[in-house]
Design a protein around this motif. Structure first.
Motif, short mmCIF file in Angstrom:
data_model
loop_
_atom_site.label_atom_id
_atom_site.label_comp_id
_atom_site.label_asym_id
_atom_site.label_seq_id
_atom_site.Cartn_x
_atom_site.Cartn_y
_atom_site.Cartn_z
N SER A 160 0.84 -1.21 0.00
CA SER A 160 0.00 0.00 0.00
C SER A 160 0.87 1.25 0.00
O SER A 160 1.44 1.62 1.02
CB SER A 160 -0.91 -0.01 1.23
OG SER A 160 -1.57 1.22 1.33
N SER A 162 -0.28 4.19 -0.44
CA SER A 162 -1.00 5.29 0.20
C SER A 162 -0.86 5.28 1.71
O SER A 162 -1.28 6.23 2.37
CB SER A 162 -2.48 5.23 -0.17
OG SER A 162 -3.07 4.08 0.37
N TYR A 430 -5.12 8.89 -3.20
CA TYR A 430 -5.89 7.66 -2.96
C TYR A 430 -7.05 7.93 -1.99
O TYR A 430 -8.12 7.34 -2.12
CB TYR A 430 -4.95 6.59 -2.39
CG TYR A 430 -5.57 5.22 -2.30
CD1 TYR A 430 -5.61 4.38 -3.42
CD2 TYR A 430 -6.10 4.74 -1.10
CE1 TYR A 430 -6.19 3.12 -3.35
CE2 TYR A 430 -6.68 3.49 -1.03
CZ TYR A 430 -6.72 2.68 -2.14
OH TYR A 430 -7.29 1.44 -2.07
N GLU A 472 -1.57 1.19 -5.69
CA GLU A 472 -1.15 0.87 -4.32
C GLU A 472 0.18 0.12 -4.28
O GLU A 472 0.85 0.05 -3.27
CB GLU A 472 -2.22 0.04 -3.63
CG GLU A 472 -3.39 0.84 -3.09
CD GLU A 472 -3.02 1.67 -1.90
OE1 GLU A 472 -2.42 2.74 -2.12
OE2 GLU A 472 -3.30 1.28 -0.76
#
Lengths: 533, 339
Positions: A160, A162, A430, A472
């Protein structure tokens, strides 16, 4: 029966004497000037019911907590990640599943205890367990480890990118584990023991007093403290700053007309105005599974039908920037806006192609949140603009509904078109795109489960979903390109129509320094000072 | 049955009916809140979070429990004096009400005094020369203040006294730069008790405008009531008899006519104070007065069920209590009233 007025007025003499006596007492006490308070009075709209970072879900509470505590990272005014309680950039493993964060070693909480990896882990776990907005973690964190006193390690369930943005969230601001030991599973609303530049001196929902924290790791605050007070109406706030009863006014809730008046006062040098980076967007969501807007051509036509410049000028006197993307500009996506500019001719021809115009007008029921004045003005202005430019083809009927009811009924598909606003939970593209476009279950071009349903568009696209997931796993420019692709696909789908950007603004009295905002749109209270002190 | 016994019976009947009335009101509020679209989860999360996150929050707030069970739990709590916890910040509702109620009572009490003073003065001045210029002005004042929309009047007063003249603060209950005296929550009383004159002055300055606005708006009802009742009383036989005995006019009015004319005013005052406790909403909002009406408005917008239910129950109890006290007081003062 008539009464002799003389009898009446004779008896009034005693009352007059009493009144004069009261005035003397009152004015005599007035002569005793209260001890000069050196703190800066900051006013805003709305009460703060809780100072617990796990509970905070209102912008004001988040603003205040950001002065009482520090997040791991913040976003600077250029949009870059800046370590606060972290010692440096987060170290991400090659597979993207482990994030190691070194922590600063000279930081103390307001209760004198040391900030370390255990405190950080405690606060993170507490937020995951009881946080009102804990859904922002979105199942990304599998475990939280503390391999050493000043190193915290997050093991993720999936890569991920973000999550860096998530680490700037005020909701995971560390709190003192020793002070919060009794509040591990419940909120502590009326106190806050963090590491920030200020300590909380007193709390009530309407007033909070902040005093500088002497042992703050990043240098003492530039002022003697902050007294935060709340007002309930835009008019009261406006009057309070205009008459000098408050030093600083911070509010997104102030009405546009009064915002303009304050802007003009600033131009005359009677106030100091400053603005932060845009963090809030305004948009219109179209229900794509309705008979009316199922046809993409119709939605395409609407995409070209809105004159954002006119709306910005009419509604906000140009203080809200027209927006043709879903992410604020600071968040990295500096490319051509994916949504097209106003083009009534193209809109008209698309509507003709869709079978409207001349004798068959398309009527769109547009819902606005009745408790948000700017939404109503937007709706009215768009309606009039359509009447002016596309009256042969299009008509808008208006419907005001209270916001809580709108949120309840959005996911039930109650609104064909609705004006909404969005503020990302953390400053990352995001956090703007996923909550508006993400879909967990797609059938053809419709979303059956996910954020797109909650958001009222019911629109989904497999390619967009894939691009969102890919983003991501990517970093840097590659990630930004993928996120731009998401926006382009969303613009093609025409289920959402971005309208404008809203920047946080603050106004200060002329004897104060210019208020500064950080990259997340939060006012840096510790940087404000009185010039004459 | 003698009068004292009849009065006792009446009091006991009213007291016995009060819980039934409160049960009806609280049940109605419980039901209406659930019927209204949107729940606390929608108010907290807005248009964010997916269905699983919303379901998790709904469960955390206890909203996943069947409605009947929620109702029974609520009634059970109510019987035991527990109004539940606010869904907004998980604090006991009773504590939150205790923090805001003194502000509303203080405002209501002072506003009522101002309304009574102005109302009685205008009413008496009018009756001094019926149909004269002063009387006409008084009657216009009465109708005017009754007809003025409270939020508009409040904003005009705020603009004039705070912005243009700069005499009084725009809003709030206490100067932000001072430490609020602790104690009963009634700031004027607490300031006097602690001997803090600066705090007293600050409290009065903040109270003056909202209380005066409210008082002036209410005074019309009092002045009209005083004028009409006094006119009627002055035409009665006992007043004529008093006049014929050579009693002076001042004594006739203040000792004989006014006490009788005040009886209906007492009823109006009772009803007014009862409605003021929960009904000074627009004044509280405009002047940012942190009272119970403002709390109720916020709780409704946030769909904070226990908070709304708690405030309504407390206000209803006060209304029932005050109207009972007023009825008993009138019965005590006026021997003609039968029960």
């Amino acid at each position: 029966m008539n009464i002799n007025p003389k009898i009446f007025y004779q008896k009034r003499i005693n009352l007059r004497l009493l009144f004069i006596l009261f005035l003397i007492i009152f004015t005599q006490t007035s002569c005793k000037q209260p001890q000069k308070n050196k703190s800066i009075i900051l006013a805003s709209k709305g009460k703060i019911d809780s100072l617990d970072p796990a509970q905070a879900n209102k912008l004001l509470a988040i603003q205040l907590i950001s002065s009482l505590g520090d997040p791991l990272y913040s976003i600077d005014s250029q949009g870059n990640l800046e370590p606060r309680l972290a010692k440096g950039e987060p170290i991400i493993s090659k597979d993207g599943l482990t994030i190691s964060i070194p922590l600063k070693e000279n930081v103390r909480f307001h209760d004198g205890t040391i900030f370390d990896s255990y405190a950080m882990a405690f606060s993170l776990k507490r937020f995951i367990k009881i946080g009102t907005l804990n859904y922002i973690i979105d199942g990304r964190i599998r475990t939280i480890e503390t391999p050493s006193k000043f190193l915290i390690r997050l093991k993720l369930n999936r890569p991920s990118s973000s999550i860096k943005g998530l680490l700037t969230s005020i909701n995971i601001t560390p709190v003192s584990p020793s002070y919060y030991s009794q509040h591990e599973t419940k909120f502590l609303n009326d106190n806050f023991i963090g590491t920030g530049p200020y300590k909380l001196s007193s709390y009530s929902p309407e007033k909070q007093v902040l005093v500088p924290f002497e042992d703050y790791w990043d240098g003492k605050a530039n002022n003697y403290g902050i007294t935060y007070i709340s007002f309930n109406t835009s008019t009261s706030l406006f009057s309070a700053i205009k008459t000098g009863q408050v030093d600083v006014l911070l509010s997104n809730s102030i009405e546009d007309g009064q915002r303009l008046a304050l802007h003009r006062l600033s131009k005359q040098g009677l106030l100091i105005e400053s603005q932060g980076p845009a963090t809030q967007i305004g948009y219109i969501a179209f229900r794509t599974n309705s008979n009316l807007l199922q046809n993409k051509l119709t939605r395409e036509a609407l995409k070209f039908s809105i004159d954002r410049e006119l709306i910005s000028k009419q509604v906000s006197y140009g203080l809200r920037e027209p927006l043709r993307s879903l992410t604020p500009p600071l968040l990295g996506l500096k490319v051509n806006p994916p949504w097209p500019a106003y083009n009534p001719k193209l809109s008209s021809s698309l509507l003709k192609e869709a079978g409207f115009c001349n004798n068959k007008k398309l009527t769109i029921p547009l819902t606005f949140r009745s408790n948000v004045p700017a939404d109503k003005l937007l709706a009215l202005t768009w309606k009039e603009q359509i009447n002016r430019d596309l009256s042969n083809c299009l008509n808008i009927s208006l419907n005001g509904v209270e916001s809580t009811t709108v949120y309840k009924q959005l996911g039930e598909g109650a609104y064909e078109a609705v004006i909404l606003g969005w503020t990302g939970d953390y400053p990352d593209p995001y956090a703007f795109l996923s909550p508006l476009l993400d879909c967990k279950k797609i059938k053809e071009d419709f979303c059956e489960e996910g954020e797109a349903v909650i958001g009222g568009t019911f629109w989904a696209n497999n390619k967009l979903q894939k691009a969102l997931q890919n983003s991501e796993e990517l970093l840097g420019q590659e990630r930004l390109k993928e996120l731009h692709k998401v926006e382009v696909l969303a613009a093609n789908g025409a289920a959402i129509l971005p309208i404008w950007l809203e920047k946080p603004r603050a106004w200060a009295q002329p004897n104060l320094s210019t208020p500064q905002f950080d990259g997340s749109g939060r006012l840096l209270l510790n940087k404000i000072y009185k010039k004459d002190e | 049955m003698n009068r004292a016994r009849a009065l006792l019976n009446y009091t006991l009947t009213r007291l016995a009916l009060a819980p039934i009335m409160l049960w009806l009101i609280s049940s109605l509020v419980f039901l209406l809140l659930r019927v209204a679209p949107g729940d606390p989860v929608d108010a907290i999360l807005g248009n964010r979070a997916d269905s699983s996150a919303r379901a998790a929050l709904r469960e955390k707030l206890g909203l996943n429990v069947p409605l009947v069970n929620q109702y029974l739990n609520y009634l059970n709590g109510l019987i035991h004096g527990d109004l539940g916890d606010s869904l907004n910040n998980q604090e006991p509702v009773i504590q939150l009400i205790a923090k805001t109620l003194p502000a509303s009572l203080e405002l209501a009490f002072v506003a009522l005094i101002i309304a009574s003073i102005i109302g009685i003065a205008v009413g008496l001045t009018g009756i001094a020369k019926p149909e004269g210029k002063t009387d006409l002005a008084g009657r216009l004042f009465g109708i005017g203040t009754y007809a003025l929309p409270p939020f508009w009047a409040a904003m005009i007063f705020q603009l004039f006294f705070c912005v243009i003249l700069g005499w009084l603060p725009v809003g709030g209950r206490f100067p932000p730069t001072l430490m609020q005296p602790q104690g009963s929550g009634f700031l004027i009383i607490d300031s006097i008790r602690t001997g803090d004159l600066i705090a007293l002055q600050g409290s009065i300055k903040h109270l003056l405008l909202p209380a005066s606005t409210l008082g002036i708006l209410l005074s019309g009802v009092f002045s009209r009531s005083i004028r009409i009742n006094l006119e009627k009383t002055l035409g009665t036989n006992y007043v004529e008899a008093a006049k014929s005995r050579g009693i002076n006019e001042y004594q006739i009015i203040f000792s004989h006519a006014l006490p009788n004319a005040l009886l209906p005013v007492l009823t109006i005052a009772g009803l007014t104070i009862a409605s003021l406790i929960g009904g000074a909403l627009l004044i509280e909002v405009t002047f940012s007065w942190p009272g119970i009406a403002l709390g109720l408005q916020e709780a409704i917008s946030q769909r904070d069920y226990p908070m709304v239910q708690g405030i309504v129950v407390v206000i209803s109890s006060l209304v029932v209590m005050i109207s009972l006290i007023v009825d008993l007081l009138i019965a005590f003062i006026d021997p003609r009233i039968k029960y």
